[in-house]
Scaffold this motif. Structure first.
Motif, short mmCIF file in Angstrom:
data_model
loop_
_atom_site.label_atom_id
_atom_site.label_comp_id
_atom_site.label_asym_id
_atom_site.label_seq_id
_atom_site.Cartn_x
_atom_site.Cartn_y
_atom_site.Cartn_z
N ASN A 1 36.39 -14.45 38.27
CA ASN A 1 35.83 -14.44 36.89
C ASN A 1 34.89 -13.38 36.63
N LEU A 2 35.13 -12.29 37.32
CA LEU A 2 33.84 -11.16 37.30
C LEU A 2 34.32 -10.03 36.14
N THR A 3 35.67 -10.16 35.61
CA THR A 3 36.08 -9.14 34.90
C THR A 3 35.11 -8.92 33.64
N PRO A 4 34.86 -9.98 32.84
CA PRO A 4 33.68 -9.75 31.81
C PRO A 4 32.29 -8.94 32.20
N LEU A 5 31.89 -9.21 33.30
CA LEU A 5 30.78 -8.67 33.79
C LEU A 5 30.87 -7.26 34.14
N LEU A 6 32.13 -6.97 35.08
CA LEU A 6 32.31 -5.49 35.30
C LEU A 6 32.63 -4.72 34.21
N ASN A 7 33.38 -5.45 32.96
CA ASN A 7 33.57 -4.55 31.75
C ASN A 7 32.36 -4.43 30.85
N ALA A 8 31.43 -4.84 31.20
CA ALA A 8 30.29 -5.25 30.14
C ALA A 8 29.68 -3.90 30.06
N PRO A 9 29.21 -3.63 28.87
CA PRO A 9 28.60 -2.11 28.35
C PRO A 9 27.03 -1.95 29.05
N ASP A 10 26.44 -3.02 29.70
CA ASP A 10 25.33 -2.82 30.52
C ASP A 10 25.34 -2.95 32.22
N ILE A 11 26.58 -2.84 32.41
CA ILE A 11 27.02 -3.08 34.01
C ILE A 11 26.05 -2.05 34.51
N HIS B 1 29.43 -8.42 47.23
CA HIS B 1 30.60 -8.06 46.97
C HIS B 1 30.70 -7.56 45.43
N LEU B 2 29.98 -8.18 44.75
CA LEU B 2 29.86 -7.33 43.14
C LEU B 2 29.55 -5.98 43.37
N LEU B 3 28.86 -5.57 44.24
CA LEU B 3 28.30 -4.31 44.30
C LEU B 3 29.78 -3.31 44.73
N ALA B 4 30.42 -4.01 45.93
CA ALA B 4 31.63 -3.25 46.37
C ALA B 4 32.86 -3.33 44.98
N LEU B 5 32.82 -4.27 44.62
CA LEU B 5 33.90 -4.48 43.22
C LEU B 5 33.51 -3.17 42.35
N HIS B 6 32.32 -3.08 41.82
CA HIS B 6 31.79 -2.15 41.10
C HIS B 6 31.84 -0.62 41.51
N GLY B 7 31.90 -0.63 42.87
CA GLY B 7 32.20 0.66 43.28
C GLY B 7 33.61 0.95 43.90
N GLY C 1 32.19 -19.13 38.59
CA GLY C 1 31.63 -19.79 37.30
C GLY C 1 32.06 -19.07 36.27
N PRO C 2 32.03 -19.67 34.84
CA PRO C 2 32.49 -18.84 33.87
C PRO C 2 31.61 -17.94 33.08
N ASP C 3 30.26 -17.75 33.72
CA ASP C 3 29.46 -16.71 32.74
C ASP C 3 28.53 -15.88 33.85
N SER C 4 29.14 -15.20 34.71
CA SER C 4 28.05 -14.62 35.67
C SER C 4 27.20 -13.28 34.75
N LEU C 5 28.03 -12.77 33.70
CA LEU C 5 27.17 -11.91 32.75
C LEU C 5 25.90 -12.40 32.44
N ALA C 6 25.96 -13.46 31.84
CA ALA C 6 24.80 -14.06 31.13
C ALA C 6 23.74 -14.25 32.27
#
Length: 274
Positions: free
Chosen positions: A85-95, A69-75, A42-47
């Motif tokens: 559609n996870l790039t905005p989340l992975l690049n967020a200042p509060d990630i 899987h997000l934990l694996a991506l972040h790591g 979806g478009p807004d995982s960060l929110a």
């Protein structure tokens, strides 16, 4: 006070907001339960993550396969695919704060006064409530260790842990729990997990496979089991004690909210892209 259970959001935050408006959700007195897969597609995982983090004890989340899987991506253990559609989340200042919060979320939750259990994919029919509590707690403990990436996340991707072995130890024991609680749909007739078929039961052509919830289970008798993960079911299951809440919002269908006290489902169709 009301208890609302929502299906796989997968970043469809605008639809979630509309659903909560429909039921006049009030975080000062109501509780929102989420079956996992908060993120991806979806478009807004960060929110979505920020919202649930902000709810505190009012929000009750379990981890789904996309959250793991997000934990694996972040790591940096897996490659970030644009389709998720996870790039905005992975690049967020509060990630870092969001990941720390996500690691604290369990694989199962209970509402004992109503005999309700929530997991992402379901509960292995072989398990008692005590086993479910114990095995999910082992995964939670591993997630909260400083070396969780090396010790758990880097090793959790395996289709080999498909059988429940009560005497298994280490990563094989944790793998089965993760596979069962976040990936399960069908079991073979001997009870081991299938990882391939995603079709609804009426379209499954393998006579050796049965939905996990068609097997006899002590928990099926005593508890209502709330789960998501299996969008192809579109909420259609064979028992009032099963609440299948993934109705494919991220695929263009709708998001489903179950109100426990009235046993009513409220839905929100996927919004058109602006």
């Amino acid at each position: 006070m009301a208890h609302y259970f929502v299906g796989d959001i997968q970043g469809c935050f605008a639809e979630l907001q509309k659903l909560l408006l429909k039921v006049d959700f009030n975080p000062s007195k109501d509780t929102l339960w989420a079956v996992g897969d908060l993120v991806a597609r979806g478009p807004d995982s960060l929110a979505t993550l920020r919202f649930f983090q902000s709810l505190g004890d009012t929000g009750k989340v379990v981890l789904g396969n996309h959250d793991m899987h997000l934990l694996a991506l972040h790591g940096k253990l897996k490659r970030n695919k644009p389709s998720d559609n996870l790039t905005p989340l992975l690049n967020a200042p509060d990630i870092e704060s969001l990941i720390s919060w996500l690691r604290l979320q369990p694989l199962m939750r209970e509402l004992p006064e109503h005999n309700v259990i929530m997991t992402h994919a379901g509960v292995p029919p072989q398990w008692s409530l005590e086993t479910l509590r114990q095995e999910s707690q082992l995964v939670s403990q591993a997630l909260q260790q400083a070396d969780y990436l090396d010790a758990l996340i880097s090793k959790m991707y395996s289709d080999t842990a498909e059988r429940w072995e009560p005497n298994a130890i280490g990563i094989n024991r944790l793998r089965f729990c993760i596979n069962a609680l976040t990936r399960m749909r069908y079991l073979f007739v001997d009870g081991h997990l299938d990882f391939d078929c995603k079709q609804p039961p009426e379209n499954c052509t393998n006579p050796q496979l049965r939905p996990w919830f068609d097997f006899a289970s002590p928990l099926r008798e005593s508890h209502t089991l709330v789960f998501g993960h299996w969008a192809a079911l579109m909420g259609k299951v064979n028992s009032p004690k099963l609440k299948a809440l993934d109705t494919g919002c991220c695929w263009g269908e709708y998001l489903t909210l179950w109100h426990l006290e009235s046993d009513q489902k409220i839905t929100q169709k996927r919004l058109k892209k602006s």
